[in-house]
Design a protein around this motif. Structure first.
Motif, PDB file in Angstrom:
ATOM      1  N   THR A  60       0.864  -1.182   0.000  1.00  0.00           N
ATOM      2  CA  THR A  60       0.000   0.000   0.000  1.00  0.00           C
ATOM      3  C   THR A  60       0.899   1.229   0.000  1.00  0.00           C
ATOM      4  OG1 THR A  60      -0.129   0.022   2.415  1.00  0.00           O
ATOM      5  CG2 THR A  60      -1.887  -1.138   1.236  1.00  0.00           C
ATOM      6  N   GLY A  61       0.623   2.166  -0.882  1.00  0.00           N
ATOM      7  CA  GLY A  61       1.448   3.363  -0.955  1.00  0.00           C
ATOM      8  C   GLY A  61       2.779   3.103  -1.637  1.00  0.00           C
ATOM      9  N   ARG A  62       3.533   4.183  -1.826  1.00  0.00           N
ATOM     10  CA  ARG A  62       4.822   4.085  -2.485  1.00  0.00           C
ATOM     11  C   ARG A  62       5.906   3.626  -1.519  1.00  0.00           C
ATOM     12  NH1 ARG A  62       5.668   9.860  -5.103  1.00  0.00           N
ATOM     13  NH2 ARG A  62       7.815   9.078  -5.144  1.00  0.00           N
ATOM     14  N   ASN A  63       6.864   2.857  -2.058  1.00  0.00           N
ATOM     15  CA  ASN A  63       8.030   2.492  -1.273  1.00  0.00           C
ATOM     16  C   ASN A  63       8.905   3.721  -1.026  1.00  0.00           C
ATOM     17  OD1 ASN A  63       7.343  -0.252  -1.257  1.00  0.00           O
ATOM     18  ND2 ASN A  63       8.476  -0.661  -3.137  1.00  0.00           N
ATOM     19  N   HIS A  64       9.685   3.692   0.037  1.00  0.00           N
ATOM     20  CA  HIS A  64      10.577   4.812   0.304  1.00  0.00           C
ATOM     21  C   HIS A  64      11.913   4.654  -0.411  1.00  0.00           C
ATOM     22  CE1 HIS A  64      12.574   2.155   3.197  1.00  0.00           C
ATOM     23  NE2 HIS A  64      13.530   3.048   3.312  1.00  0.00           N
ATOM     24  N   MET A  65      12.131   3.501  -1.081  1.00  0.00           N
ATOM     25  CA  MET A  65      13.341   3.286  -1.885  1.00  0.00           C
ATOM     26  C   MET A  65      12.946   2.675  -3.222  1.00  0.00           C
ATOM     27  SD  MET A  65      16.263   1.791   0.733  1.00  0.00           S
ATOM     28  CE  MET A  65      15.296   0.379   1.307  1.00  0.00           C
ATOM     29  N   HIS A  66      13.711   3.021  -4.255  1.00  0.00           N
ATOM     30  CA  HIS A  66      13.486   2.406  -5.562  1.00  0.00           C
ATOM     31  C   HIS A  66      14.788   2.448  -6.358  1.00  0.00           C
ATOM     32  CE1 HIS A  66      12.896   6.699  -6.634  1.00  0.00           C
ATOM     33  NE2 HIS A  66      13.418   6.338  -7.806  1.00  0.00           N
ATOM     34  N   PHE A  67      14.904   1.573  -7.342  1.00  0.00           N
ATOM     35  CA  PHE A  67      16.078   1.551  -8.206  1.00  0.00           C
ATOM     36  C   PHE A  67      15.951   2.605  -9.294  1.00  0.00           C
ATOM     37  CE2 PHE A  67      16.786  -3.124  -7.148  1.00  0.00           C
ATOM     38  CZ  PHE A  67      17.926  -2.864  -6.396  1.00  0.00           C
ATOM     39  N   ASP A  68      17.064   3.299  -9.560  1.00  0.00           N
ATOM     40  CA  ASP A  68      17.234   4.088 -10.772  1.00  0.00           C
ATOM     41  C   ASP A  68      18.188   3.309 -11.667  1.00  0.00           C
ATOM     42  OD1 ASP A  68      15.583   6.177 -10.093  1.00  0.00           O
ATOM     43  OD2 ASP A  68      17.184   7.492  -9.401  1.00  0.00           O
ATOM     44  N   LEU A  69      17.693   2.849 -12.810  1.00  0.00           N
ATOM     45  CA  LEU A  69      18.477   2.045 -13.738  1.00  0.00           C
ATOM     46  C   LEU A  69      18.910   2.915 -14.913  1.00  0.00           C
ATOM     47  CD1 LEU A  69      16.135  -1.076 -13.698  1.00  0.00           C
ATOM     48  CD2 LEU A  69      18.141  -0.643 -12.267  1.00  0.00           C
ATOM     49  N   THR A  70      20.139   2.726 -15.369  1.00  0.00           N
ATOM     50  CA  THR A  70      20.699   3.615 -16.373  1.00  0.00           C
ATOM     51  C   THR A  70      20.488   3.073 -17.788  1.00  0.00           C
ATOM     52  OG1 THR A  70      22.879   2.566 -16.272  1.00  0.00           O
ATOM     53  CG2 THR A  70      22.452   4.371 -14.736  1.00  0.00           C
ATOM     54  N   SER A  71      20.691   3.948 -18.766  1.00  0.00           N
ATOM     55  CA  SER A  71      20.639   3.559 -20.175  1.00  0.00           C
ATOM     56  C   SER A  71      21.732   4.302 -20.924  1.00  0.00           C
ATOM     57  CB  SER A  71      19.267   3.865 -20.778  1.00  0.00           C
ATOM     58  OG  SER A  71      18.980   5.248 -20.709  1.00  0.00           O
ATOM     59  N   THR A  72      22.172   3.741 -22.026  1.00  0.00           N
ATOM     60  CA  THR A  72      23.288   4.312 -22.772  1.00  0.00           C
ATOM     61  C   THR A  72      22.848   5.141 -23.973  1.00  0.00           C
ATOM     62  OG1 THR A  72      23.484   2.266 -24.069  1.00  0.00           O
ATOM     63  CG2 THR A  72      24.812   2.441 -22.069  1.00  0.00           C
ATOM     64  N   SER A  73      21.603   4.983 -24.378  1.00  0.00           N
ATOM     65  CA  SER A  73      21.051   5.731 -25.507  1.00  0.00           C
ATOM     66  C   SER A  73      19.539   5.671 -25.421  1.00  0.00           C
ATOM     67  CB  SER A  73      21.522   5.138 -26.847  1.00  0.00           C
ATOM     68  OG  SER A  73      20.980   3.833 -27.020  1.00  0.00           O
ATOM     69  N   LEU A  74      18.859   6.487 -26.218  1.00  0.00           N
ATOM     70  CA  LEU A  74      17.404   6.436 -26.220  1.00  0.00           C
ATOM     71  C   LEU A  74      16.910   5.076 -26.682  1.00  0.00           C
ATOM     72  CD1 LEU A  74      16.485   9.975 -27.620  1.00  0.00           C
ATOM     73  CD2 LEU A  74      16.235   9.140 -25.263  1.00  0.00           C
ATOM     74  N   ASP A  75      17.607   4.479 -27.643  1.00  0.00           N
ATOM     75  CA  ASP A  75      17.225   3.145 -28.097  1.00  0.00           C
ATOM     76  C   ASP A  75      17.442   2.116 -26.996  1.00  0.00           C
ATOM     77  OD1 ASP A  75      16.335   1.402 -30.331  1.00  0.00           O
ATOM     78  OD2 ASP A  75      18.327   0.522 -30.075  1.00  0.00           O
ATOM     79  N   ASP A  76      18.546   2.248 -26.269  1.00  0.00           N
ATOM     80  CA  ASP A  76      18.799   1.332 -25.157  1.00  0.00           C
ATOM     81  C   ASP A  76      17.741   1.498 -24.077  1.00  0.00           C
ATOM     82  OD1 ASP A  76      20.430  -0.562 -23.563  1.00  0.00           O
ATOM     83  OD2 ASP A  76      20.842   1.200 -22.325  1.00  0.00           O
ATOM     84  N   GLN A  77      17.377   2.740 -23.749  1.00  0.00           N
ATOM     85  CA  GLN A  77      16.328   2.976 -22.760  1.00  0.00           C
ATOM     86  C   GLN A  77      15.034   2.302 -23.185  1.00  0.00           C
ATOM     87  OE1 GLN A  77      14.773   6.973 -22.435  1.00  0.00           O
ATOM     88  NE2 GLN A  77      14.474   6.786 -20.213  1.00  0.00           N
ATOM     89  N   ILE A 116      16.357   5.492 -16.313  1.00  0.00           N
ATOM     90  CA  ILE A 116      16.796   6.869 -16.487  1.00  0.00           C
ATOM     91  C   ILE A 116      17.254   7.104 -17.926  1.00  0.00           C
ATOM     92  CG2 ILE A 116      18.385   8.638 -15.625  1.00  0.00           C
ATOM     93  CD1 ILE A 116      16.291   7.670 -13.588  1.00  0.00           C
ATOM     94  N   GLU A 117      17.020   8.301 -18.403  1.00  0.00           N
ATOM     95  CA  GLU A 117      17.416   8.682 -19.761  1.00  0.00           C
ATOM     96  C   GLU A 117      18.945   8.686 -19.890  1.00  0.00           C
ATOM     97  OE1 GLU A 117      17.134  12.484 -17.354  1.00  0.00           O
ATOM     98  OE2 GLU A 117      16.035  10.578 -17.516  1.00  0.00           O
ATOM     99  N   PRO A 118      19.455   8.505 -21.104  1.00  0.00           N
ATOM    100  CA  PRO A 118      20.907   8.525 -21.306  1.00  0.00           C
ATOM    101  C   PRO A 118      21.490   9.907 -21.011  1.00  0.00           C
ATOM    102  CG  PRO A 118      19.765   8.544 -23.409  1.00  0.00           C
ATOM    103  CD  PRO A 118      18.725   8.271 -22.359  1.00  0.00           C
ATOM    104  N   GLY A 119      22.780   9.924 -20.675  1.00  0.00           N
ATOM    105  CA  GLY A 119      23.470  11.193 -20.437  1.00  0.00           C
ATOM    106  C   GLY A 119      23.311  11.751 -19.044  1.00  0.00           C
ATOM    107  N   ASN A 120      22.763  10.969 -18.119  1.00  0.00           N
ATOM    108  CA  ASN A 120      22.607  11.441 -16.743  1.00  0.00           C
ATOM    109  C   ASN A 120      23.980  11.477 -16.068  1.00  0.00           C
ATOM    110  OD1 ASN A 120      22.204  11.003 -13.715  1.00  0.00           O
ATOM    111  ND2 ASN A 120      20.117  11.448 -14.367  1.00  0.00           N
ATOM    112  N   ARG A 121      24.495  12.656 -15.795  1.00  0.00           N
ATOM    113  CA  ARG A 121      25.853  12.796 -15.277  1.00  0.00           C
ATOM    114  C   ARG A 121      25.966  12.280 -13.840  1.00  0.00           C
ATOM    115  NH1 ARG A 121      27.711  18.850 -16.350  1.00  0.00           N
ATOM    116  NH2 ARG A 121      29.590  17.990 -15.361  1.00  0.00           N
ATOM    117  N   PHE A 122      24.903  12.412 -13.072  1.00  0.00           N
ATOM    118  CA  PHE A 122      24.958  11.984 -11.674  1.00  0.00           C
ATOM    119  C   PHE A 122      25.200  10.483 -11.553  1.00  0.00           C
ATOM    120  CE2 PHE A 122      22.772  10.677  -7.689  1.00  0.00           C
ATOM    121  CZ  PHE A 122      23.543  11.395  -6.791  1.00  0.00           C
ATOM    122  N   LEU A 123      24.674   9.711 -12.510  1.00  0.00           N
ATOM    123  CA  LEU A 123      24.798   8.260 -12.451  1.00  0.00           C
ATOM    124  C   LEU A 123      25.898   7.721 -13.367  1.00  0.00           C
ATOM    125  CD1 LEU A 123      21.020   7.257 -12.387  1.00  0.00           C
ATOM    126  CD2 LEU A 123      22.572   7.633 -10.458  1.00  0.00           C
ATOM    127  N   ALA A 124      26.694   8.609 -13.945  1.00  0.00           N
ATOM    128  CA  ALA A 124      27.773   8.177 -14.822  1.00  0.00           C
ATOM    129  C   ALA A 124      28.716   7.236 -14.084  1.00  0.00           C
ATOM    130  CB  ALA A 124      28.538   9.388 -15.351  1.00  0.00           C
TER     131      ALA A 124
END
Length: 242
Positions: A60-77, A116-124
């Motif tokens: 019930t309700g949203r979790n307080h943690m979740h995965f942010d998964l990366t991608s290398t390109s729009l096609d990869d995403q 996550i969309e490609p080019g995210n510098r925080f997750l590089a």
């Protein structure tokens, strides 16, 4: 000496089904679990396991943690999203704006995650599992940095992030406003004492850092349940269970 992040645990109504989803999606191997749960071992530098434990309660309700998964390109995403949907995920709306580049999904039991969309510098350089993103305070970020011995890699505007010195995903806390906490967490950390360490001594150290002892009624003598400064539960294992 500091604790070791042994596993991220999911409460699940169908642990086998949920474990199969994440094993196939992340391409991680399944391992025998001495408890009645199921464990996945990372195939990359993530460093911590995923454990799926039986639970009767529905999410019930949203979790307080979740995965942010990366991608290398729009096609990869797009391909990552399509693979998740084929395995049993679904699109969900948590209030994201149309101009935001990430895609929000939920696994077969409704646990949220983002591609996550490609080019995210925080997750590089963080790998496919880029971050375990959390709703939480700056105080919680400081606590977990000291508890795990992971340095702060972001500390700005009450948002914090830590990362293992050995690499792998970041763990982040988004700062206020915090989501209201309702009931027992669906996701929690299992923490192992340092090599050769003692569970009681480690519990005392974590309490001194700001954790609190709690009783959630599960009665498992192999672990001590604590809560971090935001009230989110985690377990400290005995050396033999870690």
């Amino acid at each position: 000496m500091t604790s070791r992040l042994h596993a991220l645990c999911f409460d699940a109504q169908d642990p086998l089904r949920l474990a199969r989803f994440w094993a196939d999606f992340l391409r991680w191997e399944t391992s025998k679990d001495p408890s009645d749960g199921i464990t996945l071992l990372p195939s990359d530098e993530t460093g911590f396991r995923l454990r799926f434990l039986p639970a009767q309660e529905r999410k019930t309700g949203r979790n307080h943690m979740h995965f942010d998964l990366t991608s290398t390109s729009l096609d990869d995403q797009r391909q990552v999203v399509e693979r998740a949907l084929e395995l049993g995920a679904r699109h969900i709306d948590i209030g994201q704006r149309p101009e935001e580049g990430h895609v929000v999904l939920a696994d077969p039991e409704g646990n949220e995650f983002c591609v996550i969309e490609p080019g995210n510098r925080f997750l590089a350089e963080c790998g496919f599992v880029g971050a375990l993103a959390g709703d939480g305070s700056q105080e919680a970020g400081y606590f977990w940095s000291r508890a795990l011995g992971w340095p702060l890699v972001w500390d700005q505007d009450q948002e914090t992030a830590i990362r293992s010195p050995h690499g792998g995903p970041k763990i982040t806390w988004g700062g206020p406003p915090l989501m209201p906490k309702t009931g027992t967490e669906r996701l929690h950390f299992d923490i192992a004492p340092p090599a050769g360490g003692d569970q009681r001594a480690e519990v005392d150290r974590l309490v001194a850092l700001g954790a609190t002892r709690i009783d959630i009624g599960r009665g498992n003598v192999d672990r001590v349940v604590l809560a971090d400064p935001d009230g989110h539960e985690f377990c400290v294992l005995t050396p033999r269970t870690g």
